[in-house]
Design a protein around this motif. Sequence first.
Motif, mmCIF file in Angstrom:
data_model
loop_
_atom_site.group_PDB
_atom_site.id
_atom_site.type_symbol
_atom_site.label_atom_id
_atom_site.label_comp_id
_atom_site.label_asym_id
_atom_site.label_seq_id
_atom_site.Cartn_x
_atom_site.Cartn_y
_atom_site.Cartn_z
ATOM 1 N N TRP A 66 0.051 13.783 48.010
ATOM 2 C CA TRP A 66 -1.248 13.379 48.555
ATOM 3 C C TRP A 66 -1.156 12.024 49.255
ATOM 4 O O TRP A 66 -1.815 11.802 50.284
ATOM 5 C CB TRP A 66 -2.297 13.346 47.449
ATOM 6 C CG TRP A 66 -2.881 14.695 47.172
ATOM 7 C CD1 TRP A 66 -2.653 15.506 46.098
ATOM 8 C CD2 TRP A 66 -3.795 15.404 48.011
ATOM 9 N NE1 TRP A 66 -3.349 16.666 46.208
ATOM 10 C CE2 TRP A 66 -4.076 16.640 47.373
ATOM 11 C CE3 TRP A 66 -4.405 15.127 49.233
ATOM 12 C CZ2 TRP A 66 -4.940 17.575 47.924
ATOM 13 C CZ3 TRP A 66 -5.273 16.064 49.782
ATOM 14 C CH2 TRP A 66 -5.531 17.270 49.136
ATOM 15 N N PHE A 67 -0.364 11.130 48.722
ATOM 16 C CA PHE A 67 -0.173 9.816 49.344
ATOM 17 C C PHE A 67 0.379 9.971 50.761
ATOM 18 O O PHE A 67 -0.150 9.396 51.722
ATOM 19 C CB PHE A 67 0.776 8.986 48.477
ATOM 20 C CG PHE A 67 1.205 7.684 49.088
ATOM 21 C CD1 PHE A 67 0.383 6.569 49.024
ATOM 22 C CD2 PHE A 67 2.442 7.555 49.699
ATOM 23 C CE1 PHE A 67 0.781 5.356 49.578
ATOM 24 C CE2 PHE A 67 2.853 6.358 50.255
ATOM 25 C CZ PHE A 67 2.017 5.249 50.193
ATOM 26 N N VAL A 68 1.435 10.761 50.906
ATOM 27 C CA VAL A 68 2.034 10.978 52.223
ATOM 28 C C VAL A 68 1.051 11.701 53.138
ATOM 29 O O VAL A 68 0.949 11.391 54.340
ATOM 30 C CB VAL A 68 3.347 11.768 52.106
ATOM 31 C CG1 VAL A 68 3.904 12.115 53.479
ATOM 32 C CG2 VAL A 68 4.377 10.981 51.303
ATOM 33 N N SER A 69 0.305 12.646 52.593
ATOM 34 C CA SER A 69 -0.689 13.367 53.378
ATOM 35 C C SER A 69 -1.712 12.417 53.992
ATOM 36 O O SER A 69 -2.059 12.541 55.176
ATOM 37 C CB SER A 69 -1.405 14.400 52.495
ATOM 38 O OG SER A 69 -2.485 15.008 53.173
ATOM 39 N N VAL A 70 -2.149 11.446 53.213
ATOM 40 C CA VAL A 70 -3.168 10.502 53.689
ATOM 41 C C VAL A 70 -2.599 9.553 54.733
ATOM 42 O O VAL A 70 -3.179 9.364 55.808
ATOM 43 C CB VAL A 70 -3.768 9.717 52.500
ATOM 44 C CG1 VAL A 70 -4.637 8.564 53.005
ATOM 45 C CG2 VAL A 70 -4.582 10.640 51.613
ATOM 46 N N VAL A 239 6.762 -2.827 46.732
ATOM 47 C CA VAL A 239 5.313 -2.936 46.594
ATOM 48 C C VAL A 239 4.859 -3.161 45.156
ATOM 49 O O VAL A 239 3.768 -3.673 44.921
ATOM 50 C CB VAL A 239 4.636 -1.675 47.177
ATOM 51 C CG1 VAL A 239 4.868 -0.461 46.279
ATOM 52 C CG2 VAL A 239 3.161 -1.912 47.430
ATOM 53 N N THR A 240 5.680 -2.812 44.173
ATOM 54 C CA THR A 240 5.301 -3.046 42.780
ATOM 55 C C THR A 240 5.615 -4.473 42.333
ATOM 56 O O THR A 240 5.296 -4.849 41.203
ATOM 57 C CB THR A 240 6.024 -2.063 41.839
ATOM 58 O OG1 THR A 240 7.439 -2.234 41.978
ATOM 59 C CG2 THR A 240 5.657 -0.625 42.174
ATOM 60 N N VAL A 241 6.227 -5.261 43.221
ATOM 61 C CA VAL A 241 6.617 -6.636 42.881
ATOM 62 C C VAL A 241 5.842 -7.673 43.677
ATOM 63 O O VAL A 241 5.440 -8.706 43.144
ATOM 64 C CB VAL A 241 8.138 -6.837 43.113
ATOM 65 C CG1 VAL A 241 8.552 -8.265 42.781
ATOM 66 C CG2 VAL A 241 8.942 -5.847 42.286
ATOM 67 N N THR A 242 5.615 -7.428 44.965
ATOM 68 C CA THR A 242 4.922 -8.398 45.809
ATOM 69 C C THR A 242 3.781 -7.741 46.591
ATOM 70 O O THR A 242 3.693 -6.517 46.685
ATOM 71 C CB THR A 242 5.866 -9.056 46.839
ATOM 72 O OG1 THR A 242 6.074 -8.145 47.938
ATOM 73 C CG2 THR A 242 7.204 -9.425 46.227
ATOM 74 N N ALA A 258 -0.690 1.938 48.752
ATOM 75 C CA ALA A 258 0.488 1.862 47.885
ATOM 76 C C ALA A 258 0.518 3.031 46.917
ATOM 77 O O ALA A 258 -0.520 3.501 46.449
ATOM 78 C CB ALA A 258 0.495 0.551 47.114
ATOM 79 N N TYR A 259 1.725 3.477 46.625
ATOM 80 C CA TYR A 259 1.977 4.533 45.635
ATOM 81 C C TYR A 259 2.968 3.995 44.615
ATOM 82 O O TYR A 259 3.961 3.359 44.984
ATOM 83 C CB TYR A 259 2.571 5.766 46.328
ATOM 84 C CG TYR A 259 3.354 6.689 45.415
ATOM 85 C CD1 TYR A 259 2.712 7.614 44.605
ATOM 86 C CD2 TYR A 259 4.757 6.634 45.376
ATOM 87 C CE1 TYR A 259 3.448 8.461 43.779
ATOM 88 C CE2 TYR A 259 5.491 7.477 44.564
ATOM 89 C CZ TYR A 259 4.835 8.390 43.766
ATOM 90 O OH TYR A 259 5.561 9.215 42.948
ATOM 91 N N GLY A 270 9.777 2.391 37.056
ATOM 92 C CA GLY A 270 9.665 2.945 38.399
ATOM 93 C C GLY A 270 9.322 1.920 39.457
ATOM 94 O O GLY A 270 8.915 0.805 39.157
ATOM 95 N N ASP A 271 9.515 2.307 40.698
ATOM 96 C CA ASP A 271 9.152 1.481 41.850
ATOM 97 C C ASP A 271 8.030 2.180 42.600
ATOM 98 O O ASP A 271 7.265 2.909 42.010
ATOM 99 C CB ASP A 271 10.384 1.267 42.738
ATOM 100 C CG ASP A 271 11.387 0.309 42.110
ATOM 101 O OD1 ASP A 271 10.981 -0.782 41.696
ATOM 102 O OD2 ASP A 271 12.581 0.653 42.028
#
Length: 277
Positions: A66-70, A239-242, A258-259, A270-271
Amino acid sequence: MDATKLRRAIARTPLAPVAAFPKRLARVARHDAKVLRTSARWLVTSREHHNYTYELTKLSRHHLAWFVSVVCDVPVKQVRAYLNEIETDEELRGHIERATATASRRGLADKRVRYARRIGWYAIVRARKPAHVVETGVDKGLGSCVLAAALLRNTAEGHPGRLTSLDINPEAGYLARATPWAGVVDLVIGDSVASIGALDRPVDLFLHDSDHSRGHEKREFDAVEPKLAPGAMLLTDNVTVTNVLAEHAERTGRRFLAYRETPARHWYPGDGIGVAW
């Protein structure tokens, strides 16, 4: 007084924290025991010391579709087809297994091929059909192979593209040095910021996956900005860090999303994938 009424009565007294402690302790113990079992199994069965690989949970994979779809504005059914495409690419999987088994660094790599969030990179490239993809940070070249596989599929459908892979380590990218994947990959060894500055053609898709310090990530996005083609997409593996890409998106008038992935049967949390478009 029955047990339910007694519990409710105790919950309204100063004794509530003491009474609840055994139940809270049991829940924490069950959670920690599960983490310890997973960690112990990984220590015995895995050779990896960084850039961990793993499968995604079923739910995390659904969310990725769904993330990629959006962000790519394509039907989620098509994205699922792209994800299945890379996961069932036996030619690529066999190559990675063989190359890993014979590599000089095989002592620090797992034999089993697991792509995690990289299947999302694949789907984005398949959906966007970029002519020029640039990635920073190559390591073994697993992500490079995934991106190259997407470009090869696009080429077969009449949308040719190339990947420029930037890394400071001359030993990087050994997985991406075999045909047909190497046929669409230009591996450049050197400082990523300087290499971005030397790019001689517009960038349609840029992926930051090198030095994950906030300062370096920002320098890469600042360096690539004047190199971008109209409508280019920016990705970060950090994206999970900064919040660097989100801030860059706001500053340049882009949207951002972000995903965060959820690994299956792995101790690592995970990242993720950050996208600005």
